[in-house]
Design a protein around this motif. Structure first.
Motif, mmCIF file in Angstrom:
data_model
loop_
_atom_site.group_PDB
_atom_site.id
_atom_site.type_symbol
_atom_site.label_atom_id
_atom_site.label_comp_id
_atom_site.label_asym_id
_atom_site.label_seq_id
_atom_site.Cartn_x
_atom_site.Cartn_y
_atom_site.Cartn_z
ATOM 1 N N GLY A 1 -10.238 -18.393 21.313
ATOM 2 C CA GLY A 1 -9.050 -17.709 20.591
ATOM 3 C C GLY A 1 -8.149 -16.813 21.050
ATOM 4 O O GLY A 1 -8.190 -17.038 22.478
ATOM 5 N N GLU A 2 -7.115 -16.096 20.444
ATOM 6 C CA GLU A 2 -6.152 -15.510 20.981
ATOM 7 C C GLU A 2 -6.486 -14.282 22.041
ATOM 8 O O GLU A 2 -5.858 -14.200 22.955
ATOM 9 C CB GLU A 2 -5.410 -14.731 19.903
ATOM 10 N N GLN A 3 -7.925 -13.702 21.762
ATOM 11 C CA GLN A 3 -7.940 -12.739 22.519
ATOM 12 C C GLN A 3 -8.411 -13.235 24.017
ATOM 13 O O GLN A 3 -8.307 -12.726 24.894
ATOM 14 C CB GLN A 3 -9.249 -11.930 21.993
ATOM 15 N N LYS B 1 -6.466 -12.504 27.852
ATOM 16 C CA LYS B 1 -7.240 -12.376 29.105
ATOM 17 C C LYS B 1 -6.732 -13.474 30.118
ATOM 18 O O LYS B 1 -6.533 -13.198 31.452
ATOM 19 C CB LYS B 1 -8.743 -12.573 29.024
ATOM 20 N N ALA B 2 -6.524 -14.972 29.762
ATOM 21 C CA ALA B 2 -6.175 -15.961 30.631
ATOM 22 C C ALA B 2 -4.933 -15.710 31.306
ATOM 23 O O ALA B 2 -4.647 -16.150 32.391
ATOM 24 C CB ALA B 2 -6.363 -17.113 29.811
ATOM 25 N N ARG B 3 -3.795 -15.039 30.347
ATOM 26 C CA ARG B 3 -2.579 -14.961 30.708
ATOM 27 C C ARG B 3 -2.550 -13.956 31.966
ATOM 28 O O ARG B 3 -1.777 -14.220 33.078
ATOM 29 C CB ARG B 3 -1.831 -14.049 29.835
ATOM 30 N N GLU C 1 -3.056 -22.495 23.777
ATOM 31 C CA GLU C 1 -2.451 -21.962 25.231
ATOM 32 C C GLU C 1 -4.079 -22.165 26.195
ATOM 33 O O GLU C 1 -3.688 -22.477 27.310
ATOM 34 C CB GLU C 1 -2.359 -20.589 24.863
ATOM 35 N N LEU C 2 -4.942 -21.988 25.813
ATOM 36 C CA LEU C 2 -6.262 -22.296 26.459
ATOM 37 C C LEU C 2 -6.387 -23.722 26.959
ATOM 38 O O LEU C 2 -6.587 -23.929 28.068
ATOM 39 C CB LEU C 2 -7.610 -21.798 25.924
ATOM 40 N N VAL D 1 -15.029 -7.802 24.197
ATOM 41 C CA VAL D 1 -13.938 -7.413 23.516
ATOM 42 C C VAL D 1 -13.977 -6.604 22.532
ATOM 43 O O VAL D 1 -14.673 -7.086 21.417
ATOM 44 C CB VAL D 1 -13.033 -8.502 23.132
ATOM 45 N N ASP D 2 -13.630 -5.346 22.263
ATOM 46 C CA ASP D 2 -13.514 -4.414 21.142
ATOM 47 C C ASP D 2 -14.937 -3.883 21.135
ATOM 48 O O ASP D 2 -15.401 -3.508 19.837
ATOM 49 C CB ASP D 2 -12.934 -5.002 20.024
ATOM 50 N N ARG D 3 -15.888 -4.013 22.094
ATOM 51 C CA ARG D 3 -17.272 -3.462 21.917
ATOM 52 C C ARG D 3 -17.395 -2.909 23.275
ATOM 53 O O ARG D 3 -18.386 -3.355 23.967
ATOM 54 C CB ARG D 3 -18.246 -4.634 21.490
#
Length: 321
Positions: free
Chosen positions: A21-23, A27-29, A48-49, A103-105
């Protein structure tokens, strides 16, 4: 400080993005600008991925959990959408020696990603250990305005010229030479879009042995009661000094502002002549010297006069007389 700040060499190493997903796209960007091998582990991925996979920049494993894929990773990011699966991925990755970011943890993270100011190859990373992301963004915004967008090109040029400069400029004068590059005419020429002229100026100065860039400067800095009362110029001098001489038992907080590789030495307490001897000895190896003095030190004017009598350029900062 819980998190040790450092940069990872990703060249030829596999980074796993566990999630589609977007998260993971975020990171890929950043990762696509590195030399890492990127692998995406997810049964479904966003457009995008998918574009990265289609272009060959990333490969894909169409599973939510795949041990061989995890085992290949030197660094992995997880955001599968399921807390339990993320925990499993993190545990497996840690077992096989990967650095893990869920992410977020933060409790499941070995590493966290900072806010970045990117002037490649100049990269500034800003972190608050997760305590205040808004503050990190504010600092990032301020730095974005301080560092011109084209600065990375000048930094890259400096990297290409380092060997040439090392062959021509004496070691003692080298730091002052690079300070001249980044705080003098070459940088101003670069800002004006005159890259060829900037390079020519650097090469010409290097060919002259860095002439004019290595004059010794002795900065006398009065130690305030609180280190955050130091003027900006004093902080700049601490960060450029090759050696910092400080009074016995004083100046610990100010020394934290100095370059990590700067030498530290205790300032002599048995008279001005002894301090002058220390500075004269330091001049053999350093072009930038800082003396930290107690505020109101009565010998400061005499010390300055004695140093100038030795032909040394002295810079008394506020409070040193």
């Amino acid at each position: 400080m819980r998190y040790f700040p450092m940069f990872l060499d990703t060249r030829g190493r596999t980074v796993l993005l566990a999630g589609g997903g977007e998260q993971m796209a975020q990171k890929a960007r950043l990762l696509t600008r590195t030399e890492a091998r990127i692998e995406i582990m997810a049964p479904g991925i966003d457009a995008e991925l998918a574009a990265h996979v289609a272009s060959g920049r990333a490969s894909r494993v169409e599973k939510v959990y795949d041990e061989p894929a995890i085992d290949r990773a030197a660094l992995l990011f997880a955001a599968s959408g399921c807390c339990g699966i993320d925990a499993m991925i993190a545990a497996r990755g840690r077992e096989t020696g990967a650095l893990v970011n869920v992410v977020d943890r933060p409790a499941l993270c070995d590493a966290i990603t900072p806010a970045l100011v990117d002037r490649d190859p100049l990269i500034v990373a800003i972190g608050t250990e997760g305590a205040a992301p808004v503050m990190a963004r504010e600092v990032k915004t301020r730095l974005e305005t301080m560092l011109e967008p084209e600065l990375g090109g000048l930094v890259a040029l400096a990297g290409r010229l380092r060997e040439t400069v090392a062959e021509s400029v004496p070691l003692l004068g080298r730091r002052a030479f690079w300070e001249w590059v980044f705080d003098g005419p070459p940088r101003r020429l670069w800002q004006e879009g005159l890259a060829a002229e900037a390079e020519a100026a650097i090469r010409a100065r290097a060919a002259e042995g860095g002439a004019g860039g290595a004059a010794t400067l002795v900065s006398l800095i009065a130690l305030p009661e609180e280190v955050d009362l130091l003027p900006l110029r004093a902080v700049q001098r601490l960060q450029s000094a090759g050696i910092v001489l400080h009074p016995p038992g004083l100046g610990a907080e100010a020394l934290e502002l100095a370059r990590r590789d700067a030498e530290r030495a205790t300032l002599a307490t048995d008279g001005v002549d002894r301090v002058v001897d220390q500075v004269r000895a330091a001049c053999a190896d350093h072009a930038r010297i800082v003396l930290l003095l107690p505020v109101g030190e009565p010998s400061s004017p005499a010390l300055r006069a004695a140093l100038e009598a030795e032909g040394l350029a002295c810079e008394p900062l506020p409070g040193t007389g």
